[in-house]
Design an enzyme around this catalytic site. Sequence first.
Site, PDB file in Angstrom:
ATOM      1  N   PHE A   1       0.859  -1.185   0.000  1.00 40.29           N
ATOM      2  CA  PHE A   1       0.000   0.000   0.000  1.00 40.29           C
ATOM      3  C   PHE A   1       0.894   1.234   0.000  1.00 40.29           C
ATOM      4  CE2 PHE A   1      -2.274   3.624   1.575  1.00 40.29           C
ATOM      5  CZ  PHE A   1      -3.438   3.562   0.837  1.00 40.29           C
TER       6      PHE A   1
ATOM      7  N   ASP B   1       9.413   2.984   2.024  1.00 42.27           N
ATOM      8  CA  ASP B   1       8.200   3.720   2.376  1.00 42.27           C
ATOM      9  C   ASP B   1       7.967   3.535   3.870  1.00 42.27           C
ATOM     10  OD1 ASP B   1       5.688   4.705   2.902  1.00 42.27           O
ATOM     11  OD2 ASP B   1       4.747   3.864   1.113  1.00 42.27           O
TER      12      ASP B   1
ATOM     13  N   LYS C   1       2.552  10.989   7.219  1.00 44.49           N
ATOM     14  CA  LYS C   1       1.711  10.723   8.390  1.00 44.49           C
ATOM     15  C   LYS C   1       2.192  11.445   9.652  1.00 44.49           C
ATOM     16  CE  LYS C   1      -1.008   6.979   6.727  1.00 44.49           C
ATOM     17  NZ  LYS C   1      -0.651   5.900   5.830  1.00 44.49           N
TER      18      LYS C   1
END
Length: 400
Positions: free
Chosen positions: A137, A222, A251
């Site tokens: 993802f 990531d 985030k």
Amino acid sequence: MNAGDLEARWVAPNYSPLPVTLVEGEGAWVVDDEGRRYLDLLSAYSALNFGHRHPRLVAVAQAQLGRLTLTSRAFRNDQLGPFAEALAELCGKDMVLPMNTGAEAVETALKLARRWGYQVKGVAPDRAQVVVCDGNFHGRTTTIVGFSSDPSSRDGFGPFTPGFVSVPFGDAAALRAAITDDTVGFLVEPVQGEAGVIVPPDGYLREVREICSSAGVLLLADEIQSGLGRTGRTFACDHEDVVPDVYILGKALGGGIVPLSAVVADASVLGVLTAGTHGSTFGGNPLACAVGREVLALLSTGELQARATKLGDHLATRLAELEGPALTAVRVRGLWAGVDFGPAVPSGRAVCEQLLARGVLAKDTHGSTVRLAPPLVIEESDLDLALDILGEISTELAAM
Ligand SMILES: *Cc1c(COP(=O)(O)O)cnc(C)c1O
């Protein structure tokens, strides 16, 4: 109509939120529109690692709101430089490219890998390949969903960007076999978050590092969800003492206050993105950078990472005790867990609805998995409270 009904009526149906409307938050706790309190065990997918409204982050944001919020990169501002210096130092890299959302940072890293491939590695025009992992993802843009293996992310959004090949996650031999002279990068989550907190086999990341180094391929980590303390280390890659060529962050970098993401690498890599080749109107804005710098200050002492390790050990011990006919498997890395429920349990969503009814917020992923990612600032007694409730629910489900 109340606010929740308005949201359901007027907002595109691309989410199916649990039926709760939040109006306030502090630390690990949130309050709904009827005054009920909940423990937040999702932390906005780790964007709230420091909890809701961390006083130091709020103070910095408020001070910056009183000074300057946006300049665009057409001019310099007094917050971007100090933020970039602190972030580059945290990562042990030369420089930073600021963006806003995680998907934008991933896109930036992909453009970077391609341009580096052509200009530095010498790949022939339009031949560059990036290897990704099954079950990944990395966000929701058209290019990113094109290399997703999740049909609900992909279906109906083609045609997709070429130049990607996917290999099984955790399988270093498969990566080695997929690399050709045209491979410019390997994009990987050190722990797959959305897939259900999937921790790769020990030694995988180290082997990946060796493969990328010997083949002249950029290792693009990531760490948008796994980074910034979540796993008990600053980066999930730290668990294997691996340093990627490119860190992709987001985030928690914005402290749960503003969207802030970044790509961090050495000048030999980021230097290929010369003036005019990439940008973002809000990327590097002074408000986000002021908050980001305070986030980095919070991480600089290592206290929160140590706390994530300690609470994470406790979480792992207690979840292991709950394993049984209902709660069938548990994966934990730091203060981050994927909890699988067995076939007797209707769905992860049903578990989350029961948690909600008893004052705990969590989110299911991939059908029967519930992911737990409490704020790193959560009190141990509050974590225990949430685990007691999870225990009650698993016992009831097992008896059904
Ligand atoms: C959330 C996430 C993204 C995308 O971030 P957005 O801010 O939602 O665009 C990318 N990669 C990983 C690993 C993520 O968890």
